[in-house]
Design a protein around this motif. Structure first.
Motif, PDB file in Angstrom:
ATOM      1  N   ALA A  69      11.818   0.341  -0.055  1.00  0.00           N
ATOM      2  CA  ALA A  69      10.515   0.992  -0.226  1.00  0.00           C
ATOM      3  C   ALA A  69       9.913   1.389   1.119  1.00  0.00           C
ATOM      4  O   ALA A  69       9.366   2.494   1.279  1.00  0.00           O
ATOM      5  CB  ALA A  69       9.563   0.066  -0.988  1.00  0.00           C
ATOM      6  N   ASN A  90      -0.162   8.721   2.200  1.00  0.00           N
ATOM      7  CA  ASN A  90       0.257  10.096   1.906  1.00  0.00           C
ATOM      8  C   ASN A  90       0.275  10.995   3.139  1.00  0.00           C
ATOM      9  O   ASN A  90       0.480  12.198   3.012  1.00  0.00           O
ATOM     10  CB  ASN A  90      -0.688  10.716   0.869  1.00  0.00           C
ATOM     11  CG  ASN A  90      -0.654   9.980  -0.455  1.00  0.00           C
ATOM     12  OD1 ASN A  90       0.419   9.593  -0.929  1.00  0.00           O
ATOM     13  ND2 ASN A  90      -1.827   9.760  -1.041  1.00  0.00           N
ATOM     14  N   ASP A 127       0.825  -1.223   0.000  1.00  0.00           N
ATOM     15  CA  ASP A 127       0.000   0.000   0.000  1.00  0.00           C
ATOM     16  C   ASP A 127       0.861   1.277   0.000  1.00  0.00           C
ATOM     17  O   ASP A 127       0.361   2.357   0.355  1.00  0.00           O
ATOM     18  CB  ASP A 127      -0.903   0.013   1.237  1.00  0.00           C
ATOM     19  CG  ASP A 127      -1.806  -1.205   1.305  1.00  0.00           C
ATOM     20  OD1 ASP A 127      -2.073  -1.812   0.244  1.00  0.00           O
ATOM     21  OD2 ASP A 127      -2.222  -1.558   2.433  1.00  0.00           O
ATOM     22  N   ARG A 128       2.096   1.170  -0.375  1.00  0.00           N
ATOM     23  CA  ARG A 128       3.010   2.317  -0.244  1.00  0.00           C
ATOM     24  C   ARG A 128       2.583   3.512  -1.089  1.00  0.00           C
ATOM     25  O   ARG A 128       2.890   4.660  -0.754  1.00  0.00           O
ATOM     26  CB  ARG A 128       4.434   1.896  -0.596  1.00  0.00           C
ATOM     27  CG  ARG A 128       4.647   1.419  -2.002  1.00  0.00           C
ATOM     28  CD  ARG A 128       6.097   0.975  -2.208  1.00  0.00           C
ATOM     29  NE  ARG A 128       6.382   0.513  -3.551  1.00  0.00           N
ATOM     30  CZ  ARG A 128       6.187  -0.732  -3.978  1.00  0.00           C
ATOM     31  NH1 ARG A 128       5.670  -1.647  -3.146  1.00  0.00           N
ATOM     32  NH2 ARG A 128       6.474  -1.098  -5.215  1.00  0.00           N
ATOM     33  N   PHE A 129       1.879   3.286  -2.180  1.00  0.00           N
ATOM     34  CA  PHE A 129       1.458   4.405  -3.021  1.00  0.00           C
ATOM     35  C   PHE A 129       0.173   5.072  -2.517  1.00  0.00           C
ATOM     36  O   PHE A 129      -0.224   6.118  -3.043  1.00  0.00           O
ATOM     37  CB  PHE A 129       1.244   3.929  -4.460  1.00  0.00           C
ATOM     38  CG  PHE A 129       2.494   3.384  -5.089  1.00  0.00           C
ATOM     39  CD1 PHE A 129       3.543   4.224  -5.436  1.00  0.00           C
ATOM     40  CD2 PHE A 129       2.629   2.027  -5.316  1.00  0.00           C
ATOM     41  CE1 PHE A 129       4.694   3.720  -6.021  1.00  0.00           C
ATOM     42  CE2 PHE A 129       3.773   1.512  -5.897  1.00  0.00           C
ATOM     43  CZ  PHE A 129       4.811   2.346  -6.244  1.00  0.00           C
ATOM     44  N   GLU A 130      -0.450   4.486  -1.521  1.00  0.00           N
ATOM     45  CA  GLU A 130      -1.677   5.054  -0.977  1.00  0.00           C
ATOM     46  C   GLU A 130      -1.455   5.794   0.338  1.00  0.00           C
ATOM     47  O   GLU A 130      -2.366   6.469   0.820  1.00  0.00           O
ATOM     48  CB  GLU A 130      -2.709   3.938  -0.751  1.00  0.00           C
ATOM     49  CG  GLU A 130      -3.089   3.178  -2.016  1.00  0.00           C
ATOM     50  CD  GLU A 130      -4.065   2.049  -1.744  1.00  0.00           C
ATOM     51  OE1 GLU A 130      -4.476   1.910  -0.554  1.00  0.00           O
ATOM     52  OE2 GLU A 130      -4.412   1.326  -2.687  1.00  0.00           O
TER      53      GLU A 130
END
Length: 468
Positions: free
Chosen positions: A328, A290, A285-288
């Motif tokens: 990451a 924020n 879920d690293r791109f979610e």
């Protein structure tokens, strides 16, 4: 009959040639001309009977001399003024009986007919006067220069007035000494109602000095500190927990401990609180993520300011955690945390170890109190030197963990002396029954010596990080 003879005075008056020839000593004036008074009149006694009366005869020359002398005396009196200028006195007896108005008019007329003459040389020209010359006798010209108004020295500074941020509590509030922390010193302070304050002991002062060293700021970049060991069971996870709690409790920024053990890690078991997500799920879920609020759902914190990111309990899933995943996760943690502690695995050749050492700013090497544990720890330093990480060896801190027990015949002092020949600092964690239980760590339940050792370790780590 014989005619009467003419008077001799007339004969002299008619022949002034000899006297006219002599030069005059004064300038002739209108009053110097001879008048008709010099001639005899019929009423004179000389024309009467009897002997003629003697008559003083004044020639034209004598009249001119007398007039010139009188004129010269008058001119001298006018041009020669007294040393001090004074107004002539008002006539005490003006002619006639006048009232006050007539007396004032007469006085003004008298002053107009007798102007004042100031004696002495003419005043010097402005260019002839010396610099700074102030003439005397005049109140307007000799007046003192106006003194400037008194202003504050701070306001007259070259850098200008002070800013509002300079009004701090340290500057304005008078500080009083804090009461002693404990012992008879504290009892004496309260028994005397605060009138006697002998201060804290040397041990308390040293402890506070360590705490100030831990609280120092490290700048804008996130610092990474891996905890290494080539042998399991030496207390690497325990040391990670103690170090993380000491840093989190004494620092104002955020500190997180991450479990990067490829095998089944126990970091979450030693820390209070439970998280519903793990490091592997954070990678997915690293791109979610924020915000820190979203990230906090993946970490655990309970009873301590230390955040913990756990590993997967399934060993098959944990093996999928590789170097790319570690990078990451640490990139995400680096946005919101100042210090990231990594509980590494035992495999120095594992792929996760490559990223761990590349990002490391300082390392903590854990050794046990046995012969084999000390030897493996020393071999770890040799492995780092062989792989070109001499910089990490110079900044490494060796921890000799005796928390599980120290009832052996091993000379722990000799172990510490060995590591001091290779690194600069060595810290010993003493035996603690609370740590020996293997359960969740409560920092308040630790022995004072154990807490002091954890604080000392934290101070040494921050010192290494601040030197970057």
């Amino acid at each position: 009959m014989t005619e009467p003879s003419k008077p001799q005075t007339a004969e002299r008056a008619e022949t002034p040639a000899e006297d006219d020839a002599q030069p005059s000593t004064g300038a002739p004036t209108a009053d110097a001309r001879p008048t008709a008074d010099a001639q005899p009149t019929p009423d004179d006694d000389s024309m009467r009977g009897g002997e003629p009366a003697p008559v003083d005869v004044v020639t034209v020359a004598d009249a001119q001399d007398r007039t010139s002398a009188e004129s010269l005396t008058a001119l001298t009196a006018l041009t020669t003024a007294p040393a001090a200028v004074a107004v002539p006195p008002v006539p005490t007896q003006p002619p006639g009986q006048r009232d006050d108005q007539e007396r004032a008019t007469a006085t003004a007329a008298w002053l107009a007919e007798h102007p004042l003459v100031t004696a002495g040389p003419a005043p010097a020209a402005p260019e002839d006067l010396a610099p700074g010359f102030v003439p005397t006798g005049s109140q307007d010209e000799a007046a003192e220069p106006e003194q400037p108004a008194q202003v504050s020295e701070r306001r007259a500074r070259a850098e200008g007035p002070e800013l509002a941020t300079s009004l701090t509590s340290d500057r304005l509030v008078t500080r009083t000494a804090a009461p002693p922390a404990s012992g008879w010193r504290r009892w004496l302070y309260y028994a005397t109602l605060g009138s006697v304050n002998v201060g804290d002991s040397d041990a308390v002062r040293l402890q506070r000095a360590l705490e100030r060293r831990i609280a120092v700021r490290l700048g804008d970049e996130t610092r990474y500190v891996p905890i290494l060991s080539r042998k399991g069971g030496v207390g690497k996870t325990t040391v990670t927990t103690l170090l993380g709690m000491a840093l989190a409790d004494l620092r104002e920024d955020r500190v997180i401990a991450m479990d990067a053990n490829p095998d089944r890690g126990t970091l979450s078991d030693r820390n209070p609180g439970r998280a519903t997500h793990t490091a592997r799920q954070l990678v997915k879920d690293r791109f979610e993520v924020n915000s820190f609020t979203q990230l906090s759902t993946y970490t655990a914190r309970e009873g301590s300011r230390l955040d913990v990111l756990a590993s997967d309990s399934d060993p098959m899933v944990a093996h999928a955690f590789n170097d790319a995943d570690y990078r990451a996760v640490t990139d995400i943690l680096g946005r919101y945390y100042s210090i990231v502690l990594t509980d590494s695995g035992t495999g120095m050749v594992h792929s996760v170890m490559q990223g761990t050492l590349e990002k490391a700013d300082a390392v903590v090497l854990v050794s046990g109190g046995s012969v084999d544990e000390a030897r493996l720890a020393s071999e770890t330093l040799s492995w780092l030197e062989a792989h070109g990480r001499d910089d990490l060896v110079q900044k490494a801190i060796v921890v000799v963990n005796m928390s599980a027990g120290d009832g052996t015949r091993v000379n722990v002092d000799e172990i510490e002396d060995h590591f001091r020949t290779r690194v600069r600092d060595v810290v010993r964690i003493p035996h603690d029954r609370h740590l020996a239980e293997g359960s969740q760590v409560d920092f308040a339940k630790l022995r004072p010596a154990t807490r002091e050792a954890a604080v000392e370790l934290a101070a040494l780590v921050v010192e290494r990080l601040a030197a970057e």
